[in-house]
Design a protein around this motif. Structure first.
Motif, PDB file in Angstrom:
ATOM      1  N   CYS A 108       0.823  -1.213   0.000  1.00 43.62           N
ATOM      2  CA  CYS A 108       0.000   0.000   0.000  1.00 43.62           C
ATOM      3  C   CYS A 108       0.856   1.260   0.000  1.00 43.62           C
ATOM      4  N   ASN A 121      -7.694  -2.856  -1.487  1.00 38.78           N
ATOM      5  CA  ASN A 121      -7.099  -3.167  -0.187  1.00 38.78           C
ATOM      6  C   ASN A 121      -7.600  -4.520   0.303  1.00 38.78           C
ATOM      7  N   GLN A 124      -4.332  -6.155   5.872  1.00 36.07           N
ATOM      8  CA  GLN A 124      -4.022  -5.153   6.886  1.00 36.07           C
ATOM      9  C   GLN A 124      -3.137  -5.781   7.957  1.00 36.07           C
ATOM     10  N   ARG A 125      -2.383  -4.934   8.661  1.00 35.10           N
ATOM     11  CA  ARG A 125      -1.586  -5.402   9.791  1.00 35.10           C
ATOM     12  C   ARG A 125      -1.747  -4.454  10.964  1.00 35.10           C
ATOM     13  N   ALA A 244      -4.023  -8.741  10.866  1.00 33.26           N
ATOM     14  CA  ALA A 244      -5.261  -8.202  11.424  1.00 33.26           C
ATOM     15  C   ALA A 244      -6.082  -9.275  12.135  1.00 33.26           C
ATOM     16  N   THR A 259      -4.113  -0.021  13.179  1.00 27.52           N
ATOM     17  CA  THR A 259      -4.320  -0.898  12.035  1.00 27.52           C
ATOM     18  C   THR A 259      -4.002  -0.144  10.754  1.00 27.52           C
ATOM     19  N   ASN A 260      -3.112  -0.722   9.953  1.00 33.40           N
ATOM     20  CA  ASN A 260      -2.668  -0.072   8.722  1.00 33.40           C
ATOM     21  C   ASN A 260      -2.926  -0.974   7.519  1.00 33.40           C
ATOM     22  N   ASP A 261      -3.325  -0.357   6.411  1.00 31.19           N
ATOM     23  CA  ASP A 261      -3.426  -1.107   5.165  1.00 31.19           C
ATOM     24  C   ASP A 261      -2.031  -1.572   4.764  1.00 31.19           C
ATOM     25  N   GLN A 262      -1.915  -2.834   4.365  1.00 32.24           N
ATOM     26  CA  GLN A 262      -0.611  -3.415   4.047  1.00 32.24           C
ATOM     27  C   GLN A 262      -0.436  -3.680   2.555  1.00 32.24           C
TER      28      GLN A 262
END
Length: 301
Positions: A108, A121, A124-125, A244, A259-262
């Motif tokens: 991302c 997307n 996530q992590r 996630a 939480t971030n989009d990976q």
């Protein structure tokens, strides 16, 4: 304008990579990983001003192992960004990926120029910062840096039974991973139980501040806590990510995360996917929900 890299491009590529990655990582990558035919470049005369790498991996998705392309190491020199070199690179590379692989992944962090190519997307992590006062000191019994490759491979396979969308790893993968760890100054430690069974391992970089854990694989909460406690004996604060689908709050209630989009993923051939799986999905998001399991993918390249 866009060409596959040649051996005589290595020096120029190393200089670009060195702007983001450590000298140790760059040296290892170009010694053990880099393949000219998987790397695309744009030049201004003889100078490389933009590049993109394509790594192909086997990935398990809903019970089948399929090959995917993973696009990364996207760089364009600052003074050339107004010339749309990034978009030009992406356009030509994606035209090729559409016919080569069923799915294409991209981080991302690099994804903005790819939005028009129908990436979505998917992964996530959770990002954590953990300090010593949040976790008791656990015994270091069973903690060792001597972990056989076969046991690393088996542990990863057992751990990933709870997930989907993960990279297939074998002994060759871990042989290369250990070489990378040695070359970059990182460390791997394993956690064995009293029956001498491997229950977890983690990879960390002792040179970072906060100390950064690159990967944590475990079979139970006891192994996870012992591994985290071990590295907290070496640093006041540690930094790490989990998928996630993992819930650290159950065993460390004070652990706070973002939480971030990976990763974003593109479905290159929906009709072929449905024939392969006997499905009738309409989107790439549906493809990654078919098994009902959370997704997990933790690869730097």
């Amino acid at each position: 304008m866009i060409k596959k890299a040649q051996e005589n491009d290595i020096r120029g590529l190393q200089e670009l990579y060195a702007k983001t990655y450590s000298p140790q990582f760059v040296a290892h990558y170009f010694t053990s990983v880099f393949k000219p035919f998987n790397t695309y470049v744009i030049k201004d005369n003889t100078a490389i001003v933009s590049t993109l790498a394509v790594h192909r991996h086997p990935v398990w998705l809903n019970g089948k192992k399929i090959n995917v392309s993973y696009l990364n190491f996207l760089f364009t020199a600052y003074e050339y960004r107004s010339l749309n070199y990034t978009e030009t690179m992406i356009s030509e590379v994606m035209e090729e990926m559409i016919y080569n692989d069923l799915l294409t992944f991209i981080s991302c962090a690099d994804a903005q120029p790819f939005i028009s190519w129908d990436f979505h997307n998917i992964y996530q992590r959770k990002s954590y910062l953990l300090s010593r006062n949040q976790l008791p000191v656990y015994s270091q019994f069973g903690i060792t840096a001597d972990v056989p490759i076969g046991e690393l491979t088996n542990l990863y396979q057992h751990f990933m039974c709870y997930f989907d969308g993960y990279r297939h790893r074998d002994k060759d993968y871990y042989q290369n991973k250990l070489q990378e760890i040695s070359a970059t100054g990182r460390k791997l430690i394993g956690c064995f139980n009293r029956q001498n069974d491997l229950e977890g391992y983690l990879i960390y970089d002792p040179k970072t501040d906060p100390l950064e854990i690159k990967e944590i694989i475990y079979l139970n909460s006891g192994a996870l806590l012992k591994l985290l406690s071990y590295v907290l004996n070496q640093a006041r604060v540690i930094k790490f990510t989990l998928s996630a689908g993992e819930n650290l709050a159950r065993i460390i209630p004070t652990a706070i995360y973002n939480t971030n989009d990976q990763l974003m993923v593109r479905m290159n051939d929906l009709e072929l996917f449905n024939r392969l799986y006997g499905s009738d999905i309409k989107s790439v998001s549906e493809a990654f929900r078919m098994s009902g399991k959370p997704v997990n993918f933790n690869e730097e390249y």
